[in-house]
Design a protein around this motif. Structure first.
Motif, PDB file in Angstrom:
ATOM      1  N   ILE A   9      45.752  38.542  35.696  1.00 56.67           N
ATOM      2  CA  ILE A   9      44.598  39.448  34.060  1.00 56.67           C
ATOM      3  C   ILE A   9      43.558  38.897  34.911  1.00 56.67           C
ATOM      4  CG2 ILE A   9      44.945  40.628  33.174  1.00 56.67           C
ATOM      5  CD1 ILE A   9      47.433  41.936  33.656  1.00 56.67           C
ATOM      6  N   ALA A  22      41.044  37.269  36.594  1.00 61.38           N
ATOM      7  CA  ALA A  22      40.126  38.462  37.395  1.00 61.38           C
ATOM      8  C   ALA A  22      39.130  39.059  36.282  1.00 61.38           C
ATOM      9  CB  ALA A  22      41.573  39.872  37.940  1.00 61.38           C
ATOM     10  N   ALA A  23      39.305  39.260  34.923  1.00 60.88           N
ATOM     11  CA  ALA A  23      38.704  38.566  34.110  1.00 60.88           C
ATOM     12  C   ALA A  23      37.511  38.007  34.058  1.00 60.88           C
ATOM     13  CB  ALA A  23      39.402  39.272  32.269  1.00 60.88           C
ATOM     14  N   SER A  31      35.044  40.451  35.703  1.00 59.56           N
ATOM     15  CA  SER A  31      34.309  41.518  34.981  1.00 59.56           C
ATOM     16  C   SER A  31      33.135  41.808  34.873  1.00 59.56           C
ATOM     17  CB  SER A  31      35.298  41.775  33.421  1.00 59.56           C
ATOM     18  OG  SER A  31      34.780  40.455  32.525  1.00 59.56           O
ATOM     19  N   PHE A  51      32.840  44.024  37.976  1.00 62.67           N
ATOM     20  CA  PHE A  51      33.303  44.765  38.319  1.00 62.67           C
ATOM     21  C   PHE A  51      32.743  46.520  38.476  1.00 62.67           C
ATOM     22  CE2 PHE A  51      37.762  43.878  36.353  1.00 62.67           C
ATOM     23  CZ  PHE A  51      37.789  42.497  36.549  1.00 62.67           C
ATOM     24  N   GLN A 107      36.910  49.570  40.038  1.00 59.26           N
ATOM     25  CA  GLN A 107      37.169  47.840  39.818  1.00 59.26           C
ATOM     26  C   GLN A 107      37.587  47.823  38.388  1.00 59.26           C
ATOM     27  OE1 GLN A 107      34.352  45.358  41.533  1.00 59.26           O
ATOM     28  NE2 GLN A 107      35.287  44.694  43.294  1.00 59.26           N
ATOM     29  N   HIS A 108      36.835  48.303  37.177  1.00 58.93           N
ATOM     30  CA  HIS A 108      37.176  48.311  35.660  1.00 58.93           C
ATOM     31  C   HIS A 108      38.051  49.080  35.746  1.00 58.93           C
ATOM     32  CE1 HIS A 108      33.914  46.642  33.650  1.00 58.93           C
ATOM     33  NE2 HIS A 108      33.510  46.275  34.466  1.00 58.93           N
ATOM     34  N   TYR A 148      41.672  47.423  36.961  1.00 57.12           N
ATOM     35  CA  TYR A 148      41.885  46.271  35.949  1.00 57.12           C
ATOM     36  C   TYR A 148      42.599  46.862  34.717  1.00 57.12           C
ATOM     37  CZ  TYR A 148      40.517  41.940  32.929  1.00 57.12           C
ATOM     38  OH  TYR A 148      41.314  41.180  31.930  1.00 57.12           O
ATOM     39  N   SER A 185      45.841  42.755  41.126  1.00 59.75           N
ATOM     40  CA  SER A 185      45.253  42.098  40.147  1.00 59.75           C
ATOM     41  C   SER A 185      44.527  41.074  41.597  1.00 59.75           C
ATOM     42  CB  SER A 185      45.435  40.807  38.945  1.00 59.75           C
ATOM     43  OG  SER A 185      45.449  41.665  37.605  1.00 59.75           O
ATOM     44  N   ILE A 197      41.102  42.863  43.669  1.00 64.66           N
ATOM     45  CA  ILE A 197      40.011  42.699  42.340  1.00 64.66           C
ATOM     46  C   ILE A 197      39.592  41.199  42.995  1.00 64.66           C
ATOM     47  CG2 ILE A 197      38.984  42.183  40.516  1.00 64.66           C
ATOM     48  CD1 ILE A 197      40.950  44.634  39.525  1.00 64.66           C
TER      49      ILE A 197
END
Length: 416
Positions: free
Chosen positions: A332, A335-336, A339, A342, A346-347, A350, A406, A409
């Motif tokens: 997580i 992946a951030a 962001s 995104f 994807q947002h 997430y 995650s 993404i």
């Protein structure tokens, strides 16, 4: 026939029950912290001998439930250890010399006048400065800071099922941040845990040995280690509640002569003055506590109602899922980093990954209802085992889904 009954009565073990100078103390405190205090007591009463039984609260409750126990005194910060004794009516009255007005009111004191408070503690975060320097980590400010990615696998804590003080800490988080917000914080902290200690003092021990960097502890453990290791740091949690330390005498067949003397000793002016510098590291009853945390009171009725649920839920959602929690929150956080690029989908995905990794398999409504009142802390209860297995399966499935989201993404962004 009458003569036979009289003879049996005379030969009954209770007829030979006589007071003894052998004092048996059951405590959740470490033996290392309480032994220096009992040694000082024995200097005042040379004819006394003292045996210390260190037990976790649940183990202590089982021991005290036996009718043939010889325990004279119970010393603990855990209300759970005393409440069964209050219900059974097996506590002895406190010595008449004790000034009850100096015993500050707490929830446990409302249950019985036979329980004395002899000191106070609070909790916070302990860390190893050498460890933080080695791993280039910031000193933690509070519990919220422990969810930061920099602390991945640098944390340690104990389980509320095995530590009374950890149970108080977990419950305080849930009461301060609400059920949903509290468990989200706990599960995020779980994602940064390197391990979970089987004993509360195992946290401070592991930090002092440099095996891990940071952990929540009761202040007495931190002060004890700071005395020995100059590289130990500690800060109070700002919304930490004061945690009273209790002592009570228990009825048994061979009551020790010095039972009441020991209670008097702990509450004496001389001992109270020395309490902060003693091996117990407690604040005395008459002190004006001036440290930087804000004293908060816990709702003990709420805590008691969901006691079993919270303990089991922590075990099934965090302790038994540590590897998956680590993986889920590491991904997580990874992946951030993408962001800002995104897509809307994807947002949404997430946010779903976060929700799956931070939502326990029990809702607040369920925890506050009576649907789980049948659950037991016994490992041999089949009904409880089935329910716990179900919670574990749900949490595992949620974490696996979070990990998959995650990973997808991150893969999509690496492809670009």
């Amino acid at each position: 026939m009458i003569r036979l009954l009289l003879l049996l009565l005379i030969l009954s073990p209770t007829c030979f029950a006589t007071p003894t100078n052998h004092l048996i103390i059951l405590t959740t405190f470490s033996e290392a912290s309480i032994t220096p205090v009992t040694n000082k007591f024995q200097q005042l009463y040379p004819d006394s001998t003292i045996k210390i039984l260190h037990r976790r609260a649940d183990s202590g409750v089982r021991l005290l439930s036996k009718n043939d126990h010889d325990i004279d005194l119970v010393i603990s910060s855990s209300p759970a250890l005393f409440l069964p004794l209050v219900k059974k009516g097996t506590l002895k009255p406190l010595p008449t010399a004790i000034n009850q007005t100096q015993l500050q009111p707490t929830d446990l004191k409302t249950h019985s006048d036979d329980i004395a408070i002899f000191g106070y503690s609070a909790y916070g975060l302990m860390w190893n400065n050498n460890y933080l320097t080695k791993h280039n980590l910031d000193q933690p400010k509070d519990f919220k800071s422990l969810i930061e990615p920099q602390y991945f696998r640098h944390l340690i804590m104990s389980s509320p099922a095995r530590s009374s003080t950890m149970h108080l800490m977990v419950e305080n988080i849930l009461q301060q941040h609400g059920w949903k917000g509290g468990w989200k914080m706990l599960l995020q902290m779980g994602g940064n845990l390197a391990s979970i200690s089987a004993r509360s003092f195992g946290v401070s021990d592991a930090i002092s040995r440099g095996l891990v960097g940071i952990g929540p502890v009761i202040d007495s453990f931190a002060f004890e280690n700071k005395q020995r290791f100059p590289f130990i740091g500690f800060t109070y949690q700002l919304d930490s509640p004061l945690m009273p330390s209790y002592i009570a005498a228990v009825k048994n067949l061979h009551q020790a002569n010095h039972t009441s003397h020991f209670i008097d000793f702990l509450l004496s002016d001389n001992m109270q003055k020395k309490l902060p510098e003693s091996s117990l590291y407690k604040y005395p009853l008459n002190s004006e506590i001036t440290q930087t945390f804000i004293s908060q009171s816990l709702d003990f009725k709420l805590m008691q109602h969901r006691d079993v649920v919270v303990k089991h839920l922590f075990e099934q959602a965090i302790a038994h899922q540590l590897t998956l929690l680590n993986q889920a929150w590491q991904l997580i956080n990874e992946a951030a980093k993408c962001s800002s690029h995104f897509t809307n989908e994807q947002h949404r995905q997430y946010d779903l990954a976060i929700s799956l990794a931070s939502t326990p398999p029990v809702t607040e409504a369920q925890a506050h209802s009576d649907i789980y009142t049948h659950l037991s802390l016994s490992r041999n209860d089949i009904v409880t085992t089935r329910q716990l297995n179900a919670w574990q399966r749900i949490m595992r499935s949620q974490l696996e889904q979070s990990i998959a989201i995650s990973q997808k993404i991150i893969f999509e962004h690496e492809g670009h």
